[in-house]
Design an enzyme around this catalytic site. Structure first.
Site, mmCIF file in Angstrom:
data_model
loop_
_atom_site.group_PDB
_atom_site.id
_atom_site.type_symbol
_atom_site.label_atom_id
_atom_site.label_comp_id
_atom_site.label_asym_id
_atom_site.label_seq_id
_atom_site.Cartn_x
_atom_site.Cartn_y
_atom_site.Cartn_z
ATOM 1 N N HIS A 1 -7.635 10.238 4.868
ATOM 2 C CA HIS A 1 -6.839 9.314 5.679
ATOM 3 C C HIS A 1 -6.881 9.760 7.141
ATOM 4 O O HIS A 1 -6.923 10.948 7.434
ATOM 5 C CB HIS A 1 -5.383 9.305 5.204
ATOM 6 C CG HIS A 1 -5.167 8.539 3.935
ATOM 7 N ND1 HIS A 1 -4.949 9.146 2.726
ATOM 8 C CD2 HIS A 1 -5.130 7.199 3.690
ATOM 9 C CE1 HIS A 1 -4.782 8.218 1.800
ATOM 10 N NE2 HIS A 1 -4.887 7.036 2.350
ATOM 11 N N ASP B 1 0.860 -1.186 0.000
ATOM 12 C CA ASP B 1 0.000 0.000 0.000
ATOM 13 C C ASP B 1 0.905 1.249 0.000
ATOM 14 O O ASP B 1 1.917 1.289 0.713
ATOM 15 C CB ASP B 1 -0.857 -0.057 1.273
ATOM 16 C CG ASP B 1 -1.938 0.995 1.336
ATOM 17 O OD1 ASP B 1 -2.356 1.486 0.269
ATOM 18 O OD2 ASP B 1 -2.386 1.319 2.461
ATOM 19 N N ASN C 1 -9.714 0.444 2.163
ATOM 20 C CA ASN C 1 -8.488 0.485 2.961
ATOM 21 C C ASN C 1 -8.797 1.015 4.348
ATOM 22 O O ASN C 1 -9.507 2.019 4.503
ATOM 23 C CB ASN C 1 -7.458 1.405 2.292
ATOM 24 C CG ASN C 1 -6.847 0.789 1.056
ATOM 25 O OD1 ASN C 1 -7.395 -0.140 0.488
ATOM 26 N ND2 ASN C 1 -5.711 1.307 0.651
ATOM 27 N N GLU D 1 -3.721 5.282 -8.019
ATOM 28 C CA GLU D 1 -4.594 6.275 -7.369
ATOM 29 C C GLU D 1 -4.595 7.558 -8.183
ATOM 30 O O GLU D 1 -3.553 8.070 -8.563
ATOM 31 C CB GLU D 1 -4.128 6.562 -5.937
ATOM 32 C CG GLU D 1 -5.016 7.617 -5.257
ATOM 33 C CD GLU D 1 -4.817 7.706 -3.753
ATOM 34 O OE1 GLU D 1 -4.472 6.690 -3.133
ATOM 35 O OE2 GLU D 1 -5.014 8.808 -3.201
ATOM 36 N N THR E 1 -6.558 3.399 10.636
ATOM 37 C CA THR E 1 -6.518 4.206 11.860
ATOM 38 C C THR E 1 -7.410 3.627 12.962
ATOM 39 O O THR E 1 -7.017 3.612 14.139
ATOM 40 C CB THR E 1 -6.918 5.664 11.546
ATOM 41 O OG1 THR E 1 -6.028 6.147 10.545
ATOM 42 C CG2 THR E 1 -6.813 6.549 12.775
ATOM 43 N N GLY F 1 -8.912 5.601 3.239
ATOM 44 C CA GLY F 1 -9.439 6.414 4.338
ATOM 45 C C GLY F 1 -10.769 5.893 4.836
ATOM 46 O O GLY F 1 -11.735 6.641 5.003
ATOM 47 N N GLY F 2 -10.830 4.572 5.114
ATOM 48 C CA GLY F 2 -12.089 3.974 5.558
ATOM 49 C C GLY F 2 -12.487 4.368 6.977
ATOM 50 O O GLY F 2 -13.682 4.390 7.306
HETATM 51 P P1 13P Z 1 -7.585 5.095 7.420
HETATM 52 O O1 13P Z 1 -6.352 5.123 8.284
HETATM 53 O O2 13P Z 1 -8.305 6.394 7.394
HETATM 54 O O3 13P Z 1 -8.496 3.962 7.771
HETATM 55 O O4 13P Z 1 -7.085 4.873 5.923
HETATM 56 C C1 13P Z 1 -6.266 3.788 5.636
HETATM 57 C C2 13P Z 1 -5.830 3.839 4.223
HETATM 58 O O5 13P Z 1 -6.479 4.382 3.361
HETATM 59 C C3 13P Z 1 -4.565 3.158 3.892
HETATM 60 O O6 13P Z 1 -4.253 3.210 2.549
#
Ligand code: 13P
Length: 393
Positions: free
Chosen positions: A181, A82, A231, A134, A234, A210-211
């Site tokens: 993110h 990633d 993805n 991306e 966090t 940025g889930g």
């Molecule tokens: P988050 O940390 O917001 O969940 O995003 C993770 C991400 O998109 C890693 O590529």
């Protein structure tokens, strides 16, 4: 066995209207927690390793554990790089066992992003490895991931997405439609119409970065409009941190193992919640039936050396080991000498390829051609070469 081709895995998700979680892992606790969750939910899963996290762990040391966990899982698993930083990062990741890669050039002007990604795609496809690109920019707002993604959001446009996919040949497209993110501040406005239009124009699995922090309803809408890979990091990191803080207050004197107690479960619980929410639970069997298994190839050469003394032969062999192991798709180069002096062939190369496609790309790679023509073939006497594909069942 169930390391599978991520292209097959995500195509299944795309066609059946659910999303596979790509969970970034930074330690063994994350690895085990994520795989535990996928097993409990009987779901396909992506073990994701973000280069932006590499200061937190030794990538080369962790990868054998990731591969071992994937191989012994009963559910289908893909291993993904990633936010790779460069072409070299992607080659390194492939050679360490990632079977899907992303190099993130989304902060660059469109043409530069296209050039970087096309070069990557050509190399990766020659190794049988699918590529995520991306387009548009997903920034960070708050939390440890935010500082790794500075700057303002830049939305993906339909026209640029078409140009980008056609010009680069990527297998999956990560889009910017309002997610960020790291932690959210407030509830982000997601541009579903934009996502729907990109999906209609491309008809391929889309990726959401940025889930963390999105609501159940937001996830449903994203998936309904073509998001097939989400993805997530966090929230797993925060669940782990919360558990450590809890342990600190309840068992402060118990040392390291006491402070990390139940970390794996905390990570696993949040992972499982997402897997179920995104519709991947119970899909393992049908995905396995649909996916090409991930099979290695062993390129075997047995040979004798003519016109070189043993010391010079070993120097040539050491140079070959160094050079050949840098070629994309080469997982390992074993060099050996027969233990019995009267065996028919004195030396061997056992070069392990990540995929059958590497048989051709390795043969034609300039580093291989130069080594073979200048150092090996002039001294290689009688020899035999066979490519063996792994038997997995
Ligand atoms: P988050 O940390 O917001 O969940 O995003 C993770 C991400 O998109 C890693 O590529």
């Amino acid at each position: 066995m169930p390391i599978v081709n991520m292209k097959d895995m995500l195509q299944h998700a795309y066609e059946h209207g659910y999303a596979v979680g790509a969970f970034d892992l930074v330690s063994l606790d994350f690895l085990q927690g994520i795989v535990d969750a996928a097993e409990r939910a009987q779901a396909p899963v992506i073990l994701s390793l973000a280069e932006s996290h590499f200061e937190a762990f030794d990538f080369a040391l962790l990868m054998p554990a990731v591969e071992a966990a994937a191989k012994r899982a009963s559910v289908p698993v893909a291993i993904h790089l990633d936010h790779g930083a460069s072409f070299e990062s992607a080659v390194n990741a492939i050679n360490l066992g990632c079977n899907a890669v992303m190099v993130d050039a989304s902060d660059k002007p469109l043409q530069d992003n296209i050039t970087i990604t096309r070069t990557l795609t050509e190399m990766a496809h020659d190794c049988g490895i699918p590529v995520e690109g991306e387009l548009g920019y997903v920034p960070g707002v708050e939390g440890e991931d935010a500082e790794r993604h500075p700057g303002e959001i830049c939305y993906t446009t339909v026209a640029e997405a078409q140009t980008y996919v056609q010009s680069t040949g990527v297998d999956f497209l990560a889009v910017s439609i309002g997610t960020v993110h790291g932690r959210m501040q407030g509830k982000p406005e997601l541009d579903y119409q934009r996502l729907r239009q990109i999906n209609e124009a491309l008809g391929m699995p889309l990726v959401i970065h940025g889930g963390t922090g999105l609501s159940d309803d937001q996830f449903q809408q994203l998936i309904a409009n073509g998001a097939s890979k989400i993805n997530y990091y966090t929230a797993l990191s925060d669940a782990a941190a919360k558990q450590i803080l809890h342990n600190t207050s309840t068992s402060a004197s118990s040392g390291y193992t006491g402070l990390v107690k139940d970390l794996r479960d905390a990570i696993s619980t949040e992972t499982e919640r997402c897997i179920r929410l995104w519709g991947a639970a119970g899909r393992a069997e049908e995905v396995l039936a649909r996916c090409r298994p991930w099979t290695l190839v062993e390129h075997l050469i047995v040979y004798n050396v003519e016109g070189l003394d043993t010391a010079s032969a070993k120097k040539m062999i050491a140079e070959g080991r160094r050079v050949l192991s840098t070629i994309p798709g080469v997982r390992e180069v074993f060099t050996g000498e027969a233990m019995k002096e009267d065996d028919k062939y004195r030396y061997t190369w056992l070069v392990r390829f990540c995929h059958p496609k590497v048989i051709d790309s390795y043969r034609e790679h300039p580093a291989h051609v130069a080594f073979a023509d200048n150092h090996f073939r002039p001294v290689a006497g009688e020899r035999m070469s066979i490519d063996y594909i792994e038997i997995t069942n």
